[in-house]
Write an enzyme that holds these catalytic residues in place. Structure first.
Site, PDB file in Angstrom:
ATOM      1  N   ASN A   9      31.497  50.590  34.997  1.00  0.00           N
ATOM      2  CA  ASN A   9      30.933  50.083  36.249  1.00  0.00           C
ATOM      3  C   ASN A   9      31.014  51.219  37.263  1.00  0.00           C
ATOM      4  OD1 ASN A   9      30.261  48.776  38.579  1.00  0.00           O
ATOM      5  ND2 ASN A   9      32.082  47.470  38.658  1.00  0.00           N
ATOM      6  N   LYS A  11      29.725  51.341  40.140  1.00  0.00           N
ATOM      7  CA  LYS A  11      29.701  50.855  41.535  1.00  0.00           C
ATOM      8  C   LYS A  11      28.703  51.700  42.348  1.00  0.00           C
ATOM      9  CE  LYS A  11      34.358  49.278  40.776  1.00  0.00           C
ATOM     10  NZ  LYS A  11      35.656  48.907  41.312  1.00  0.00           N
ATOM     11  N   HIS A  95      31.319  40.164  40.250  1.00  0.00           N
ATOM     12  CA  HIS A  95      32.402  41.137  40.455  1.00  0.00           C
ATOM     13  C   HIS A  95      33.146  40.797  41.747  1.00  0.00           C
ATOM     14  CE1 HIS A  95      34.491  44.880  41.245  1.00  0.00           C
ATOM     15  NE2 HIS A  95      34.361  45.143  39.959  1.00  0.00           N
ATOM     16  N   GLU A  97      34.207  42.548  44.080  1.00  0.00           N
ATOM     17  CA  GLU A  97      33.703  43.197  45.296  1.00  0.00           C
ATOM     18  C   GLU A  97      32.501  42.438  45.854  1.00  0.00           C
ATOM     19  OE1 GLU A  97      33.436  47.092  43.553  1.00  0.00           O
ATOM     20  OE2 GLU A  97      35.632  47.197  43.549  1.00  0.00           O
ATOM     21  N   GLU A 164      39.431  40.607  35.647  1.00  0.00           N
ATOM     22  CA  GLU A 164      39.804  41.731  36.499  1.00  0.00           C
ATOM     23  C   GLU A 164      40.691  41.231  37.631  1.00  0.00           C
ATOM     24  OE1 GLU A 164      36.706  45.118  36.067  1.00  0.00           O
ATOM     25  OE2 GLU A 164      36.051  43.785  37.646  1.00  0.00           O
ATOM     26  N   GLY A 170      40.956  49.515  41.240  1.00  0.00           N
ATOM     27  CA  GLY A 170      40.933  50.722  42.061  1.00  0.00           C
ATOM     28  C   GLY A 170      42.271  51.048  42.701  1.00  0.00           C
ATOM     29  N   SER A 209      41.914  49.451  36.789  1.00  0.00           N
ATOM     30  CA  SER A 209      42.645  50.709  36.583  1.00  0.00           C
ATOM     31  C   SER A 209      42.871  51.048  35.110  1.00  0.00           C
ATOM     32  CB  SER A 209      43.985  50.678  37.351  1.00  0.00           C
ATOM     33  OG  SER A 209      43.744  50.523  38.740  1.00  0.00           O
TER      34      SER A 209
HETATM   35  P1  PGA Z   1      38.754  50.331  38.371  1.00  0.00           P
HETATM   36  O1  PGA Z   1      37.576  49.269  38.606  1.00  0.00           O
HETATM   37  O2  PGA Z   1      38.728  50.709  36.909  1.00  0.00           O
HETATM   38  O3  PGA Z   1      38.411  51.500  39.270  1.00  0.00           O
HETATM   39  O4  PGA Z   1      40.034  49.666  38.762  1.00  0.00           O
HETATM   40  C1  PGA Z   1      37.301  48.271  37.665  1.00  0.00           C
HETATM   41  C2  PGA Z   1      36.179  47.392  38.157  1.00  0.00           C
HETATM   42  O5  PGA Z   1      36.122  47.080  39.342  1.00  0.00           O
HETATM   43  O6  PGA Z   1      35.321  46.966  37.363  1.00  0.00           O
END
Ligand code: PGA
Length: 248
Positions: A9, A11, A95, A97, A164, A170, A209
């Site tokens: 992803n 983003k 997601h 976000e 997640e 992140g 992460s």
């Molecule tokens: P990350 O993001 O690996 O940077 O923690 C995962 C995601 O949001 O899909």
């Protein structure tokens, strides 16, 4: 036996040229990976270029979001018809976000999943609890509600779930293998109530992460069937390291 899925992803990262450079480096690293589904979700602006470059590869192409109508007066939105037209095979929906910054509710997510499935797109449906929900002991209730409301009247065909935990996205804080397995097991239990036997075939990815260093232990959990990777998917070498987790 569930076939693992490793999905990137990106983003809101990478211009077209950066996406091309990534693929130049990444494709040779993974071209002979036959036992895993690889998917990349670039921003909308890179989809067309990526679709052409991925045509003869073993890599699927995902959008990061979708709108639930096929066409019409919805300024700024992208429909499932447009995504299949451009060559997408998958779409990420719900997601955290999108839920946090764009107010997506389980109801909206449900409409989007229906629209995507109507057009044959495979859906990577994201769920997960926040830190305060975890600390309040609500994790399993939150996951159950997201599944029951998000998947209302939707079959298990073409469905991939991504667990997640919001506190792990992140942040560099990964769920421990025990935390991941416990959550995945509860998700599969809810899916069994919903779908019966076919729930055993639904792939449940872990996200938050994930790195080449921790992919192995997470993927060793019996109910973890892959990973949705943000930060570590932006570099070809590290994403390839995750794709090849089982061989390291
Ligand atoms: P990350 O993001 O690996 O940077 O923690 C995962 C995601 O949001 O899909």
């Amino acid at each position: 036996m569930r076939r693992p899925v490793i999905a990137a992803n990106w983003k809101m990262n990478k211009k077209i040229e950066e996406a091309q450079d990534f693929l130049d480096e990444f494709i040779p690293l993974v071209w002979n990976e036959r036992n895993v589904d690889i998917v990349i979700a670039p921003p909308f602006t890179a989809l067309y270029t990526m679709a052409n470059l991925l045509k003869i590869t073993n890599i699927g192409l995902a959008a990061q979001d979708i709108f639930h109508e096929d066409k019409g007066a919805y300024t700024g939105e992208i429909s499932p018809v447009m995504l299949t037209d451009i060559g997408c095979s998958h779409v990420i929906i719900g997601h955290s976000e999108r839920r946090i910054y764009f107010g997506e509710t389980n109801e909206i997510v449900n409409k989007k999943i229906r629209a995507a499935r109507r057009h044959g797109l495979e859906v990577i449906f994201c769920i997960g609890e926040s830190l305060s929900e975890r600390e309040a002991g609500m994790t399993f209730d939150v996951l159950k509600r997201q599944i029951m409301e998000g998947l209302r009247d939707i079959s298990s065909d073409g469905l991939i779930i991504a667990y997640e935990p919001v506190w792990a996205i992140g942040t560099g804080k990964t769920a421990t293998p025990d935390q991941a397995q416990e959550a995945h097991e509860s998700i599969r239990k809810t899916l069994s109530h919903l779908y019966g036997e076919p729930a055993k075939g639904v792939r449940i990815l872990y996200g938050g992460s994930v790195t080449p260093e921790n992919a192995d232990v997470l993927m060793a959990c019996p109910d973890v069937d892959g990973a949705l990777v943000g930060g570590a998917s932006l570099k070809a070498g590290s994403f390839a390291g995750i794709v090849k987790y089982n061989k390291q």
